[in-house]
Design an enzyme around this catalytic site. Structure first.
Site, PDB file in Angstrom:
ATOM      1  N   THR A   1      -3.526   4.815  -2.685  1.00 23.37           N
ATOM      2  CA  THR A   1      -2.778   6.072  -2.649  1.00 23.37           C
ATOM      3  C   THR A   1      -3.145   6.977  -3.819  1.00 23.37           C
ATOM      4  OG1 THR A   1      -0.945   4.893  -1.630  1.00 23.37           O
ATOM      5  CG2 THR A   1      -0.471   7.069  -2.510  1.00 23.37           C
ATOM      6  N   THR A   2      -3.328   6.393  -4.991  1.00 22.47           N
ATOM      7  CA  THR A   2      -3.662   7.159  -6.195  1.00 22.47           C
ATOM      8  C   THR A   2      -5.005   7.861  -6.051  1.00 22.47           C
ATOM      9  OG1 THR A   2      -2.359   5.628  -7.536  1.00 22.47           O
ATOM     10  CG2 THR A   2      -3.977   6.961  -8.704  1.00 22.47           C
TER      11      THR A   2
ATOM     12  N   TYR B   1       5.493   6.990   8.016  1.00 29.77           N
ATOM     13  CA  TYR B   1       6.001   8.001   8.949  1.00 29.77           C
ATOM     14  C   TYR B   1       6.551   7.419  10.252  1.00 29.77           C
ATOM     15  CZ  TYR B   1       6.517  12.424  11.430  1.00 29.77           C
ATOM     16  OH  TYR B   1       7.032  13.491  12.119  1.00 29.77           O
TER      17      TYR B   1
ATOM     18  N   TYR C   1       0.754  -4.109   1.081  1.00 24.99           N
ATOM     19  CA  TYR C   1       1.240  -3.109   0.122  1.00 24.99           C
ATOM     20  C   TYR C   1       2.527  -2.520   0.664  1.00 24.99           C
ATOM     21  CZ  TYR C   1       1.192   1.101  -2.909  1.00 24.99           C
ATOM     22  OH  TYR C   1       1.503   2.105  -3.800  1.00 24.99           O
TER      23      TYR C   1
ATOM     24  N   ARG D   1       7.052   5.914  -0.192  1.00 29.95           N
ATOM     25  CA  ARG D   1       6.040   6.729   0.481  1.00 29.95           C
ATOM     26  C   ARG D   1       6.030   6.533   1.998  1.00 29.95           C
ATOM     27  NH1 ARG D   1       2.189   9.371  -2.442  1.00 29.95           N
ATOM     28  NH2 ARG D   1       1.999   8.890  -4.669  1.00 29.95           N
TER      29      ARG D   1
ATOM     30  N   LYS E   1       1.238  -6.314  -2.877  1.00 31.18           N
ATOM     31  CA  LYS E   1       1.550  -5.351  -3.926  1.00 31.18           C
ATOM     32  C   LYS E   1       2.931  -4.802  -3.605  1.00 31.18           C
ATOM     33  CE  LYS E   1       0.186  -0.875  -5.879  1.00 31.18           C
ATOM     34  NZ  LYS E   1      -0.719   0.297  -5.765  1.00 31.18           N
TER      35      LYS E   1
ATOM     36  N   ILE F   1      -0.981  -3.770 -10.104  1.00 26.30           N
ATOM     37  CA  ILE F   1      -1.982  -2.768  -9.735  1.00 26.30           C
ATOM     38  C   ILE F   1      -1.454  -1.457 -10.296  1.00 26.30           C
ATOM     39  CG2 ILE F   1      -3.139  -1.534  -7.875  1.00 26.30           C
ATOM     40  CD1 ILE F   1      -3.108  -4.123  -6.262  1.00 26.30           C
TER      41      ILE F   1
END
Length: 293
Positions: free
Chosen positions: A46-47, A109, A135, A140, A164, A206
């Site tokens: 994502t980062t 979503y 993850y 998010r 994660k 992470i």
């Protein structure tokens, strides 16, 4: 899978002023990570602003990261999404040499049920030739991977090797630690709780902070894994304000402002994200100077 114990860093994707990928900046960033003593790298999580990169750009970033890394650190590729068929297709065709695992965020979503999340990861497990890290980031995705689903996947699919966890729930972390297979890895997905998560059995983090301050983050995690919390605590406390600042206007805008101050890469992000404000950038710079003495 001890190669994923310690400090992993979710790399930003540097951009030039025209918002094309800055491969020179990415080279500097990767070398900054290696020199900073981190244990492994995550490319296009994502980062890395993955959702705004084209398929061609993703392939180029993955290939370039492996080339520059040149086997120095284990590599993880971020491959996720909310269309299971598309995710499994990407995973099946992922052919980049030098990668050791795939990190896959739960679908965003759609808000699937726990059975839907299970079936999504079941399909990924069956498609993958590399080990899979789950993850869970409800902030998010708008849905949570429950401890029951996490441990169900962990017990049923041997190539799902860890998670994660960025739910922020210690009740959830505790349940995973109690019910998971012995060799299944709990990894912190949030810098501020990495140390206390390690205290209950997590194997590391992470990190986003590690992009800017890899040595400090690596030392903090290493000391924590050694059980030396007396020496780890001051490092943990020294990062509280910096971490709060870099996330206050969204990720990765804040950490990119820090990286620009450090001369690693620019602070550009792709819309709908915008760069950190001048006021925040100044505060981040002040914190870096304070931390570095």
């Amino acid at each position: 899978m001890e190669k994923f114990h310690g400090t992993g860093v979710a790399l930003v994707t540097p951009f030039k002023q025209d918002r094309s990928v800055d491969f020179d900046g990415l080279r500097k960033l990767i070398n900054h990570m290696v020199d900073g003593g981190v244990d492994y790298l995550v490319s296009l999580g994502t980062t890395g602003e993955t959702t705004t990169l084209t398929s061609k750009e993703k392939d180029a970033v993955w290939a370039f990261t492996a080339e520059v890394n040149d086997g120095r650190l284990p590599l993880v590729a971020g491959i996720g999404g909310n269309d299971t068929a598309a995710v499994t297709k990407t995973i099946k065709t992922f052919a980049h040499l030098g990668y050791d695992a795939i990190l896959s965020a739960s679908p965003n979503y759609n808000k699937p049920t726990q059975e839907g999340i299970y079936q999504h990861y079941k399909a990924i497990s069956e498609a993958a030739t590399l080990p899979i890290l789950l993850y869970n980031v409800p902030g998010r995705t708008a849905s949570n991977v429950s401890p029951e689903t996490t441990c169900r996947l962990a017990h049923e699919f041997k190539n799902i090797i860890g998670t994660k966890e960025a739910s922020g729930s210690f009740d959830q972390f505790n349940q995973i630690m109690r019910d998971k297979p012995a060799d299944f890895m709990l990894i912190s997905g949030d810098d501020p709780v990495a140390m206390p998560m390690i205290a209950i059995g997590a194997v590391g983090v992470i990190s986003v902070v590690g992009n800017a301050l890899p040595k400090l983050m690596s030392n903090l995690i290493s000391l924590s894994l050694q059980g030396d919390f007396k020496r780890a605590l001051p490092l943990h406390l020294s990062l509280i304000e910096f971490t709060r600042l870099i996330f206050s206007e969204g990720n990765p805008a804040g950490v990119k402002a820090a990286l620009k101050h450090l001369g690693i890469c620019g602070d550009g992000v792709r819309l709908p994200l915008v760069p950190a404000s001048e006021a925040l950038t100044a505060k981040i710079a002040e914190q870096i100077q304070k931390i570095q003495g």
